[in-house]
Design an enzyme around this catalytic site. Structure first.
Site, PDB file in Angstrom:
ATOM      1  N   SER A   7       0.677  -1.326  -0.011  1.00  0.00           N
ATOM      2  CA  SER A   7      -0.083  -0.031   0.049  1.00  0.00           C
ATOM      3  C   SER A   7       0.990   1.275   0.071  1.00  0.00           C
ATOM      4  CB  SER A   7      -0.888  -0.086   1.172  1.00  0.00           C
ATOM      5  OG  SER A   7      -1.555   1.205   1.330  1.00  0.00           O
ATOM      6  N   HIS A  32      -1.333  -1.255  -4.365  1.00  0.00           N
ATOM      7  CA  HIS A  32      -2.612  -1.071  -3.461  1.00  0.00           C
ATOM      8  C   HIS A  32      -2.644   0.474  -3.434  1.00  0.00           C
ATOM      9  CE1 HIS A  32      -6.024  -1.875  -1.088  1.00  0.00           C
ATOM     10  NE2 HIS A  32      -5.778  -0.714  -0.601  1.00  0.00           N
ATOM     11  N   ASP A  34      -4.646   3.778  -1.679  1.00  0.00           N
ATOM     12  CA  ASP A  34      -5.411   4.233  -0.866  1.00  0.00           C
ATOM     13  C   ASP A  34      -6.138   5.748  -1.034  1.00  0.00           C
ATOM     14  OD1 ASP A  34      -5.802   2.134   0.800  1.00  0.00           O
ATOM     15  OD2 ASP A  34      -3.888   2.522   1.596  1.00  0.00           O
ATOM     16  N   MET A  36      -8.752   8.540  -0.653  1.00  0.00           N
ATOM     17  CA  MET A  36      -9.604   9.299   0.516  1.00  0.00           C
ATOM     18  C   MET A  36     -10.069  10.741   0.148  1.00  0.00           C
ATOM     19  SD  MET A  36      -7.081   7.773   3.906  1.00  0.00           S
ATOM     20  CE  MET A  36      -6.289   6.389   3.985  1.00  0.00           C
ATOM     21  N   HIS A  65      -8.543   1.731  -4.123  1.00  0.00           N
ATOM     22  CA  HIS A  65      -9.198   1.441  -3.072  1.00  0.00           C
ATOM     23  C   HIS A  65      -9.806   2.903  -2.554  1.00  0.00           C
ATOM     24  CE1 HIS A  65      -9.721   0.547   1.459  1.00  0.00           C
ATOM     25  NE2 HIS A  65     -10.893   0.636   0.995  1.00  0.00           N
ATOM     26  N   MET A  67     -11.897   5.207  -0.791  1.00  0.00           N
ATOM     27  CA  MET A  67     -12.605   5.318   0.596  1.00  0.00           C
ATOM     28  C   MET A  67     -13.095   6.574   0.454  1.00  0.00           C
ATOM     29  SD  MET A  67      -9.598   3.803   2.951  1.00  0.00           S
ATOM     30  CE  MET A  67      -8.288   3.918   1.798  1.00  0.00           C
ATOM     31  N   MET A 136     -11.468  -5.122   5.758  1.00  0.00           N
ATOM     32  CA  MET A 136     -10.706  -4.037   6.448  1.00  0.00           C
ATOM     33  C   MET A 136     -10.187  -4.561   8.012  1.00  0.00           C
ATOM     34  SD  MET A 136      -9.749  -1.685   4.186  1.00  0.00           S
ATOM     35  CE  MET A 136      -8.926  -0.491   5.483  1.00  0.00           C
ATOM     36  N   GLY A 143      -2.875   5.310   7.945  1.00  0.00           N
ATOM     37  CA  GLY A 143      -1.900   4.129   7.831  1.00  0.00           C
ATOM     38  C   GLY A 143      -1.249   3.773   9.265  1.00  0.00           C
ATOM     39  N   GLY A 144      -0.603   2.926   9.532  1.00  0.00           N
ATOM     40  CA  GLY A 144      -0.068   2.541  10.434  1.00  0.00           C
ATOM     41  C   GLY A 144      -0.892   2.108  12.032  1.00  0.00           C
ATOM     42  N   ASP A 174      -6.729  -5.618   4.746  1.00  0.00           N
ATOM     43  CA  ASP A 174      -6.062  -4.416   4.712  1.00  0.00           C
ATOM     44  C   ASP A 174      -5.825  -3.899   6.009  1.00  0.00           C
ATOM     45  OD1 ASP A 174      -4.710  -1.933   4.026  1.00  0.00           O
ATOM     46  OD2 ASP A 174      -6.602  -1.396   2.754  1.00  0.00           O
ATOM     47  N   GLY A 175      -4.868  -3.585   6.600  1.00  0.00           N
ATOM     48  CA  GLY A 175      -4.620  -2.841   7.670  1.00  0.00           C
ATOM     49  C   GLY A 175      -3.717  -3.377   8.790  1.00  0.00           C
TER      50      GLY A 175
END
Length: 220
Positions: A7, A32, A34, A36, A65, A67, A136, A143-144, A174-175
Site C-alpha cells: 500500500s 494498492h 488508498d 481518501m 481502493h 474510501m 478491512m 496508515g500504521g 488491509d490494515g
C-alpha cells in the site's frame, strides 16, 4: 500462500514513483492505492492524476481502493487513469450493484470493501457481482494502525457463503499487516495481503515481501 499488495500510503511521497518502481522490482503482486476524500474518512490522499502518473513506474495491476462517499462519481476517472481493480465500500452512499456494474463495464475488476464494524453479511448479496472482496482490519483513514483481530472470522464466513452459492472471489485484507498478523490472516483464508508500513519501511523490501508471501504456507 497469499499474494502481496504493498500500500503506497506508507511510501515516501517525495519520491513516490521511485518507491513504486522499487516495490515492483522487489516482487510485489499488486500496487494498492488508498484514495481518501476527507468525508468518508477524515484524511485526504491522492486522486486519479496521481494514479496516471504512477502507471509508467510499474506494470503490476493497480488496486485503487476508493474510501470516498460517492465512488460512482469517480470510477470512470480512476479507470481512465490506469486502475486495474477498483474497490468501493459497502458503507458508501451509492447503489452498490450499479457501481460494481459500472466498474466492470469499463473493463476493470470490481471490488467491494467492508469496514471492521460492518457485518460481513452486508457484502453477501453482491458476491456474484464482484471480483474481489476487501476486508478491512483497521478502521480506514490512516496508515500504521493496529490490526483488529476480531475481523478474522469474517474471512471464513465469506468463504463459506461463496461455497454455498458456488462462486470464488479472492479475499484481500488491509490494515496493520505484518508477518505476524499476515500469518493469522492467511491461515484464516486471506488470498491477498495489503501491507504498507511493513513493506515500505522495511530495510529490505524484497525480504519483507517474501516473508509476507510465506505467511500461512503450512496451513491445511
Amino acid at each position: 500462500m497469499p499474494l502481496v499488495a504493498p500500500s503506497i500510503l506508507a511510501a515516501d511521497f517525495s519520491k513516490l514513483g521511485e518507491e513504486v518502481r522499487m516495490v515492483s522490482e522487489a516482487g510485489a503482486d499488486y500496487i494498492h492505492v488508498d484514495v481518501m476524500d476527507g468525508f468518508f474518512v477524515p484524511n485526504i490522499t491522492i486522486g486519479p492524476s496521481m494514479v496516471k502518473s504512477l502507471r509508467k513506474h510499474s506494470k503490476l495491476p493497480f488496486i485503487s481502493h476508493l474510501m470516498i462517499t460517492h465512488p460512482e462519481r469517480h470510477v470512470e476517472a480512476f479507470a481512465d487513469a490506469g486502475s486495474d481493480i477498483i474497490e468501493v465500500h459497502v458503507e458508501a452512499e451509492q447503489n452498490i450493484s450499479e457501481t460494481l456494474r459500472m466498474i466492470r463495464g469499463l473493463g476493470k475488476k470490481a471490488g467491494l470493501a467492508v469496514n471492521p464494524p460492518t457485518p460481513i453479511e452486508k457484502a453477501f448479496p453482491f458476491l456474484r457481482e464482484m471480483d474481489l472482496l476487501l476486508i478491512m482490519s483497521v478502521n480506514p483513514g490512516f496508515g500504521g494502525q493496529k490490526f483488529i483481530e476480531d475481523v478474522l472470522p469474517k474471512i471464513g464466513q465469506a468463504k463459506e457463503e461463496m461455497r454455498r452459492i458456488g462462486v470464488s472471489v479472492p479475499v484481500e485484507i488491509d490494515g496493520g499487516i505484518t508477518t505476524e498478523t499476515g500469518e493469522l490472516a492467511a491461515r484464516a483464508g486471506a488470498d491477498i495481503l495489503a501491507a504498507g508500513t511493513s513493506v515500505f519501511k522495511a530495510p529490505d523490501m524484497k525480504k519483507a515481501i517474501a516473508a509476507l508471501r510465506a505467511c500461512g504456507g503450512s496451513k491445511g
